[in-house]
Write a protein that holds these residues in place. Structure first.
Motif, short mmCIF file in Angstrom:
data_model
loop_
_atom_site.label_atom_id
_atom_site.label_comp_id
_atom_site.label_asym_id
_atom_site.label_seq_id
_atom_site.Cartn_x
_atom_site.Cartn_y
_atom_site.Cartn_z
N HIS A 177 0.85 -1.19 0.00
CA HIS A 177 0.00 0.00 0.00
C HIS A 177 0.89 1.24 0.00
O HIS A 177 1.94 1.25 0.64
N PRO A 178 0.49 2.31 -0.73
CA PRO A 178 1.34 3.51 -0.78
C PRO A 178 1.73 4.07 0.59
O PRO A 178 2.87 4.53 0.76
N LEU A 179 0.83 4.03 1.57
CA LEU A 179 1.19 4.53 2.90
C LEU A 179 2.26 3.67 3.55
O LEU A 179 3.15 4.19 4.25
N LEU A 230 -0.19 15.90 -10.72
CA LEU A 230 -0.16 17.36 -10.88
C LEU A 230 -0.10 18.04 -9.51
O LEU A 230 0.62 19.03 -9.33
N LEU A 231 -0.85 17.53 -8.55
CA LEU A 231 -0.80 18.08 -7.19
C LEU A 231 0.58 17.85 -6.57
O LEU A 231 1.07 18.68 -5.82
N SER A 232 1.20 16.72 -6.92
CA SER A 232 2.56 16.45 -6.45
C SER A 232 3.53 17.49 -7.00
O SER A 232 4.39 18.01 -6.27
N ALA A 233 3.40 17.79 -8.29
CA ALA A 233 4.26 18.80 -8.92
C ALA A 233 4.04 20.17 -8.30
O ALA A 233 4.99 20.92 -8.04
N PRO A 270 8.71 16.63 2.24
CA PRO A 270 8.30 15.42 1.53
C PRO A 270 6.85 14.99 1.64
O PRO A 270 6.40 14.15 0.86
N VAL A 271 6.07 15.49 2.60
CA VAL A 271 4.78 14.87 2.92
C VAL A 271 3.82 14.87 1.72
O VAL A 271 3.46 13.82 1.20
N LEU A 272 3.38 16.06 1.27
CA LEU A 272 2.41 16.10 0.18
C LEU A 272 3.02 15.66 -1.15
O LEU A 272 2.38 14.95 -1.93
N PHE A 273 4.24 16.09 -1.41
CA PHE A 273 4.90 15.74 -2.68
C PHE A 273 4.97 14.23 -2.88
O PHE A 273 4.53 13.70 -3.91
N PHE A 274 5.49 13.51 -1.90
CA PHE A 274 5.66 12.07 -2.05
C PHE A 274 4.34 11.32 -1.90
O PHE A 274 4.15 10.27 -2.53
N ALA A 275 3.42 11.83 -1.08
CA ALA A 275 2.13 11.16 -0.92
C ALA A 275 1.33 11.21 -2.21
O ALA A 275 0.81 10.19 -2.69
N PHE A 276 1.21 12.40 -2.81
CA PHE A 276 0.50 12.53 -4.09
C PHE A 276 1.18 11.69 -5.17
O PHE A 276 0.51 11.08 -6.01
N GLN A 277 2.51 11.66 -5.15
CA GLN A 277 3.24 10.89 -6.16
C GLN A 277 2.96 9.40 -6.03
O GLN A 277 2.69 8.72 -7.02
#
Length: 329
Positions: free
Chosen positions: A36-38, A162-165, A81-88
């Motif tokens: 799982h991504p998490l 896109l949200l990650s970017a 890293p939180v939002l960037f890597f989570a969205f990715q």
């Protein structure tokens, strides 16, 4: 004023950052197909934080951060890293690594927009045209996929990418003034620590609610997963955070963001070579449009519109108000 020779190490750091990130989409795609991504993010940041703790514990790279200085860094860590890597990670569940690399090329466009607002940078007419070309490249890829894109999981995946970017663009703008106050290792260690705490709380909490805590450790028995995790945890998380912090301490956020273009080429090649992902002609055309656009947004403007690395022109909203920052003015 920084000379080109003095900025050489910063450009080298940005180039290495781009190569590592370019291949990271490949390894993220491999890990999210196993866990799982998490769970992937929890394992990834546990490894990177523990690795970063070694030089800190032994005093090789001391971290001296006062409690009052933590909030600006924590706010930075929430973007990356939180939002960037989570969205990715969640985005790559429904999109290819090649598409992730193409979307990553939009980072300089977002960076230009955010820098214009927060850093009061001016953009020329040619930069605005270039911006439209980049946006048109993304829209072209969407349109060529046809109506099936709008109702498919792929649309959700690309939206998350896109949200990650956008998150990383915000990180680049926010990190620029902080690099004048804190050392690269200080920013790296605190941001990794925030990622380690949040992602492990979320992952373990999810398994605790489901009563499946044993599944949190199951992927660690897969040697391929461990190999991909080592790349992501050490190179693509700890090392890239250190490289980007160092580069942003020497060069402008807009110049640093240009190297996201190279990530696109690396990720597309990696996806085609190692994951047998099919590259269609509209992927290539869209990528070229995005790259041309982002190059134009960074190199077709006048010099007055760029960030002067020797002057604290940032707005008060993003500059930490502490004595160290005031002294540098």
């Amino acid at each position: 004023m920084n000379t080109t020779r003095e900025n050489g190490p910063a450009y080298l750091a940005a180039f290495l950052y781009a190569i590592i990130i370019g291949f990271s989409f490949l390894f993220v795609k491999m890990t999210v197909s196993t866990a799982h991504p998490l769970d992937v993010l929890a394992h990834r940041f546990a490894l990177s934080f523990f690795a970063a703790s070694i030089p800190v514990i032994f005093g090789w790279m001391p971290v001296r951060i006062k409690r009052k200085d933590l909030w600006p860094i924590v706010r930075l860590a929430l973007l990356s890293p939180v939002l960037f890597f989570a969205f990715q990670a969640f985005g790559l569940m429904n999109a290819s690594s090649s598409e992730a690399g193409i979307i990553q090329a939009s980072v300089p466009v977002f960076t230009l927009l955010l820098a214009s607002y927060f850093l009061k940078e001016r953009s020329s007419g040619l930069q605005k045209v270039s911006l439209l070309i980049s946006v048109a490249g993304v829209i072209f890829i969407f349109a060529m996929k046809g109506g099936s894109l709008l109702g498919s999981g792929n649309f959700q995946g690309i939206s998350l990418l896109l949200l990650s970017a956008l998150s990383f663009a915000g990180y680049s703008v926010l990190a620029r003034p902080l690099t004048r106050t804190f050392k690269p290792m200080e920013l790296t260690y605190i941001t990794l620590g925030v990622g380690f705490i949040l992602f492990n709380i979320m992952a373990v909490g999810r398994h605790s609610i489901d009563g499946s805590l044993n599944e949190f450790f199951q992927p660690l028995a897969d040697i391929r997963y461990i190999g991909a995790l080592l790349y992501l945890g050490i190179l693509s998380t700890m090392v890239t955070t250190l490289l980007s912090s160092f580069a942003l301490s020497r060069i402008e956020a807009s110049k640093m963001s240009v190297f996201s273009n190279f990530c696109t080429l690396v990720s597309m090649a990696a996806g085609a070579l190692f994951l047998n992902e099919q590259l269609r002609y509209y992927h290539v055309i869209g990528a070229v449009m995005i790259i041309l656009g982002v190059l134009g947004t960074n190199f077709l403007g006048n010099k007055r519109g760029t960030i002067d690395s020797t002057k604290p022109t940032m707005s008060a909203e993003i500059v930490p108000t502490n004595k160290k920052t005031v002294d540098q003015g």
